[in-house]
Enzyme design. Structure first.
Site, PDB file in Angstrom:
ATOM      1  CB  SER B  47      -9.234   0.943  10.521  1.00 62.53           C
ATOM      2  OG  SER B  47      -8.929  -0.429  10.285  1.00 62.53           O
ATOM      3  CG  HIS B  48     -11.795  -2.413   8.395  1.00 60.75           C
ATOM      4  ND1 HIS B  48     -10.565  -1.810   8.427  1.00 60.75           N
ATOM      5  CD2 HIS B  48     -12.100  -2.561   7.077  1.00 60.75           C
ATOM      6  CE1 HIS B  48     -10.127  -1.620   7.194  1.00 60.75           C
ATOM      7  NE2 HIS B  48     -11.040  -2.061   6.364  1.00 60.75           N
ATOM      8  CD  GLU B 189      -2.903   3.370   8.675  1.00 62.59           C
ATOM      9  OE1 GLU B 189      -2.168   4.351   8.825  1.00 62.59           O
ATOM     10  OE2 GLU B 189      -3.707   2.982   9.547  1.00 62.59           O
TER      11      GLU B 189
END
Lengths: 335, 335
Positions: B47-48, B189
């Site tokens: 996600s990063h 999320e």
């Protein structure tokens, strides 16, 4: 209705001091602990104030703490102060350390204090508050005998390990004081329910197999629920790293209990970081802090951590503290 | 089955570097961010990782971040390093700061780094990990636009504000790495659920009136649930004190969003503390750390924070990382 008697803060300090000395504590070790006891009662944290004096006295008598210990201060690096508490009270060891820590932090911008061979330091925020009173941002960590299990495990490895941070206003007060443990609830609350034979709410404790229970006795044989699940374990491990591993002190997994007379000195640790906010913020700290506090205060009903203690403190300075009469009798019996 | 393509870590770094430079980032600013992107993918935090490269590129183009910024390093006190990131990327500002911070911490025993006028620093643990690799205990804080409300209030005042701590083993690895935000769940999320039109589980978000909701859109207009209730707020405030007030950076309550193109540079901050464990522990640190880690590892099923990332990292070094093919196409389109 519980019977109480109103005492001034200096009466509380004096009572604590004399009880500690009578049990065999040296005057230089008794004074900082008596001062902290009065500050703790002023903050309204009755569970950690005079209520601990009979325990401290018992621990001096049984040798769990050395009432006449002479803490040893060392400066192994220009910005590092270490204190060997020599199995004496944490308070006098921390006081001696702060005497070096505060001027070093002002001069260098930051300094740290590590205390080992130590003991229960009472309410951690009482110590970090003093760094704020010296115009410094203070961060503190202290470890305790193991009562929280790791994620996926059931056997406790770390204590309810609190951390505290205290931010100074321009007048030398703690404008914002955070002091919180890693568990959902304080262990002393579970012990109180056990003594009174009452079940605890769900979510406070786990039994020895890591299963939820409302039986406080099963909880005390099992473990404390970490606040926020694995993130509470992360906080407890962070504190353990700082107060035990970084201080060279006993880990919670091997430390003797803070209660009872068995096991000898716990030899746990404390760690403090003191930072000059003006240095790191380019002089902007007070404005930013005021802006942060105002963002909360401007909302109806919103609270900041430490608000409750602050209100108690203001009342106590004027009107004294209402102390449980049965406890007072117990403390006076020590004189 | 989602289509993926396997890339080595140097291929990921190279791809990120070229995309950033192509968007107008200077080579000296692109390199640290590309290195961190590869480290983040290696840790399995997709996600990063590369997923942020299109956002970074967009932010350089719209001026939310200055790709050619030249961070300014100052040493206001012997143990304090400050960096004005000049609204550029956090990564190059932190790198420049670490060049001063690491030798100072070794010499003095402790030193701090405050970064202001900064930007999203990605995964905080990637930075604290590098302090551990230098043999130091590293603590990091970074603030973010407000999404957590104070206790008793409903309007967000602080971000999901993570802290991280990284403890070095004797070989220059991070033996224990904790990196956790103050909210129950990452905001990304909730944004993912909103994009996919799916409800979120209870306990993730609150609506604008502070009431529980499972509607991710209502949650994004409301606030994130703090981990462990008021104790999560305490963590977020602690991080805000350090990364914003102590660094002289923008508070989360006034910072522009990290996503989208509106509002100009967020000007948020980072704060790092680097401590020499040998100095504070009297040489006992490695033994105590090993004992702490062993107390967890010796329990069947028990985990330490960072175990998941460590496992990913070991696999990635050997076999590379499986990257989402659609994302890769998007990043390659930037070249």
């Amino acid at each position: 209705m519980i019977a109480t008697e109103s005492l001034s803060l200096s009466e509380i300090e004096d009572l604590a001091f004399r009880a500690l000395v009578n049990a065999g504590t040296s005057e230089e070790n008794a004074r900082p602990l008596a001062v902290a006891t009065a500050m703790t009662e002023a903050d309204g944290v009755a569970s950690h104030g005079l209520a601990y004096i009979p325990i401290y006295a018992q621990h001096v008598e049984c040798g769990k703490v050395d009432g006449t210990a002479k803490p040893v201060v060392t400066l192994p690096r220009p910005a590092v102060v270490t204190v060997d508490a020599a199995t004496g009270f944490a308070h006098s060891a921390i006081d001696l350390g702060f005497e070096k820590l505060i001027p070093l932090a002002r001069e260098l911008g930051v300094a740290v204090l590590a205390v080992n061979n130590s003991y229960n330091c009472g309410v951690l925020g009482v110590h970090t508050q003093r760094l704020a009173q010296a115009g410094l941002l203070g961060i503190g960590f202290t470890n305790a005998p193991a009562s929280i299990a790791p994620s996926g495990g059931a056997k406790p490895v770390v204590g309810t390990n609190p951390f505290s941070i205290s931010a100074p206003d321009a007048d030398g007060n703690a404008a914002l004081l955070i002091d919180q443990s890693a568990s959902t609830i304080a262990k002393s609350e579970v012990m109180k329910h056990a003594r009174e034979g009452r079940p605890v709410p769900e979510g406070w404790v786990l039994d020895a197999n890591g299963q939820p229970t409302t039986d406080p006795e099963a909880g005390l044989k099992g473990s404390m629920v970490p606040s926020g699940g694995y993130k509470g374990v992360g906080i407890a491990l962070t504190v353990e790293l700082m107060a035990a591993a970084m201080a060279g002190a006993a880990l919670g997994s091997v430390a003797s209990p803070f209660s009872g007379t068995a096991g000898g000195p716990p030899k746990t640790g404390q760690f403090f970081i003191a930072i000059d906010p003006q240095a790191t913020s380019g002089g902007l700290f007070q404005d930013k802090l005021a802006e942060l506090i105002d963002s909360v205060r401007s909302q109806d009903g919103a609270r900041l951590p430490g608000d409750g203690r602050k209100k108690c403190r203001e009342g106590a300075a004027k009107k004294g503290v209402a102390v449980n009469a049965a406890l007072l009798e117990k403390v006076r019996a020590l004189l």
